[in-house]
Design an enzyme around this catalytic site. Structure first.
Site, short mmCIF file in Angstrom:
data_model
loop_
_atom_site.label_atom_id
_atom_site.label_comp_id
_atom_site.label_asym_id
_atom_site.label_seq_id
_atom_site.Cartn_x
_atom_site.Cartn_y
_atom_site.Cartn_z
N LYS A 117 5.01 11.46 49.44
CA LYS A 117 5.67 10.38 48.68
C LYS A 117 5.25 9.02 49.28
O LYS A 117 4.56 8.98 50.29
CB LYS A 117 7.19 10.57 48.69
CG LYS A 117 7.65 11.97 48.23
CD LYS A 117 7.47 12.21 46.74
CE LYS A 117 7.51 13.66 46.32
NZ LYS A 117 8.78 14.35 46.38
C1 LIG Z 1 9.53 15.66 45.94
C2 LIG Z 1 10.48 15.72 44.83
C3 LIG Z 1 11.81 16.18 44.97
C4 LIG Z 1 12.31 16.85 46.20
O1 LIG Z 1 12.14 16.16 47.36
P1 LIG Z 1 12.05 16.92 48.76
O2 LIG Z 1 12.19 15.80 49.73
O3 LIG Z 1 10.71 17.59 48.82
O4 LIG Z 1 13.16 17.90 48.83
C5 LIG Z 1 12.66 16.08 43.88
N1 LIG Z 1 12.23 15.60 42.71
C6 LIG Z 1 10.98 15.19 42.52
C7 LIG Z 1 10.59 14.66 41.19
C8 LIG Z 1 10.06 15.26 43.56
O5 LIG Z 1 8.80 14.89 43.35
#
Ligand SMILES: *Cc1c(COP(=O)(O)O)cnc(C)c1O
Length: 400
Positions: free
Chosen positions: A197
């Site tokens: 991210k």
């Molecule tokens: C990455 C992601 C999540 C979950 O996040 P984590 O930190 O990996 O648990 C939820 N929703 C979306 C759209 C994501 O891309």
């Protein structure tokens, strides 16, 4: 003109070393920030977590922020705070990571999949409205690839039908909608700080809100349902100074202080990261503008987007290959792509619950042709050009 032989057929790859679709950027400042906390008194439940939550409020414009262990935990806490449970329906998109729907299942509610807009790939407000029933209690809208959903329309639908508006902004820290930062638009906004991210704490997440009641519930949900402020105790009068009170069933979803230190340090670079991501998006958009076989995601003017993913959609009617062949050809050129996402209800867990293919025709059609090419701030100009070269080389080869 002679076509250049693809690496997958034994030709020379456009690059010698592999690049991936996403990765973190950690510098010495980040390392020192973490090291400092590791040498301090608090590894968890300390002042760095408090400082981070304040910092998140500043960046998002929200009144309250609760940091948690990951983005999935953030979504779970939001569903708990929303009071969702057995018999409730939660409308979300299928073109997302499974967690956007799983969070409803965690609390016993039922995810309902609305379709996406064929050009922006974001959840279509008309489809949300079409899926509303007596049981609908909440919407989980995902700012897909970082682009803001149509908040005004979705918020109006939520108000009209008395629904809680949860924004899954896992892709979208740094994005603004009509000038307002993600994090202060929905009733609750969930972020993820996984390394792919925009900014990272290794694992990490947060929920922001402007509502003091929701804030209290989010806090309880993420910290065992325990209250420490004596003025909020229900019993405990006279128990003693050691007393804390468990009032609801919560979880241990805490972020550690050294993760908070990393995220605080990363937050300071959010603008720089956003700018670089935008620069790369602009370059890709220019490069693919004259390639009719490649469809790029439509951008809406209301969203000032910090892009998390760059998706190319193959116009398969104009190519002799499948998406799988194109994807494998990219890998052979040493550009490792990914697909975001397999429609959530294709997975066995959902299929076994009775969800059928065909539910969301736009999402399913988009899924057939998409892949995410490298996009991260540390990507060099040369790597961006290699990626473009690889895409164009493969398009040339398979052009009808
Ligand atoms: C990455 C992601 C999540 C979950 O996040 P984590 O930190 O990996 O648990 C939820 N929703 C979306 C759209 C994501 O891309």
């Amino acid at each position: 003109m002679e076509k250049e032989k693809l690496a997958i057929h034994g030709g020379k790859p456009v690059r010698d070393s592999k690049i991936f679709y996403g990765r973190q950027w950690i510098d010495d400042d980040d390392v020192s920030a973490v090291a400092e906390v590791l040498k301090s008194d608090y590894l968890t439940c300390g002042p760095t977590v408090t400082a981070l939550e304040k910092h998140l409020c500043e960046v998002t414009g929200a009144k309250y922020a609760v940091s948690v262990s990951n983005g999935t935990a953030a979504l779970h806490c939001a569903c708990i705070a929303a009071g969702l449970g057995e018999g409730d329906e939660v409308i979300t998109t299928s073109l997302t990571f499974a967690a956007s729907a799983n969070c409803a299942v965690y609390v016993g509610a039922t995810p309902v999949f609305a379709d996406v807009d064929p050009e922006t790939y974001n959840i279509d407000p008309d489809s949300i409205e079409a899926h509303i029933t007596d049981k609908t209690k909440a919407v989980v809208a995902v700012d897909f690839t970082g682009q803001a959903v149509e908040h005004d329309r979705i918020r109006a639908i939520c108000e009209k039908h008395n629904l809680i508006y949860i924004v899954d902004a896992a892709h979208a820290i740094g994005t603004k909608y009509k000038g307002q930062p993600e994090g202060s638009i929905g009733d609750m906004t969930c972020f993820s700080f996984h390394p792919v991210k925009t900014i990272t704490s290794g694992e990490g997440g947060a929920i922001t809100t402007n509502d003091p009641e929701l804030y209290k519930k989010l806090h309880l949900a993420s910290q065992h349902g325990i209250v420490r402020d004596p003025s909020e105790f229900k019993f405990g009068e006279g128990e003693g100074p050691w007393y804390y009170e468990m009032q609801t069933l919560g979880f241990n979803y805490r972020m550690t202080d050294f993760q908070a230190a990393l995220l605080n340090s990363q937050l300071r670079k959010l603008q720089k990261f956003s700018d670089r991501r935008r620069e790369i998006v602009k370059r890709y958009n220019e490069a693919f503008a004259d390639v009719p076989e490649i469809i790029v995601q439509k951008e809406i003017p209301e969203s000032e987007t910090t892009r998390h993913l760059y998706i190319i959609q193959l116009d398969l009617d104009k190519l002799t290959c499948t998406r799988k062949e194109f994807f494998e050809a990219m890998s052979a050129e040493n550009v490792q792509c990914q697909v975001h996402y397999v429609p959530v209800y294709y997975f066995p867990f959902y299929e076994e619950k009775g969800y059928k293919r065909g539910l969301c025709p736009n999402a399913e059609k988009i899924y057939e042709g998409i892949m995410s090419i490298p996009l991260y701030p540390k990507l060099t100009d040369a790597e961006v050009e290699d990626t473009i070269k690889a895409v164009k080389k493969i398009v040339d080869w398979y052009r009808k």
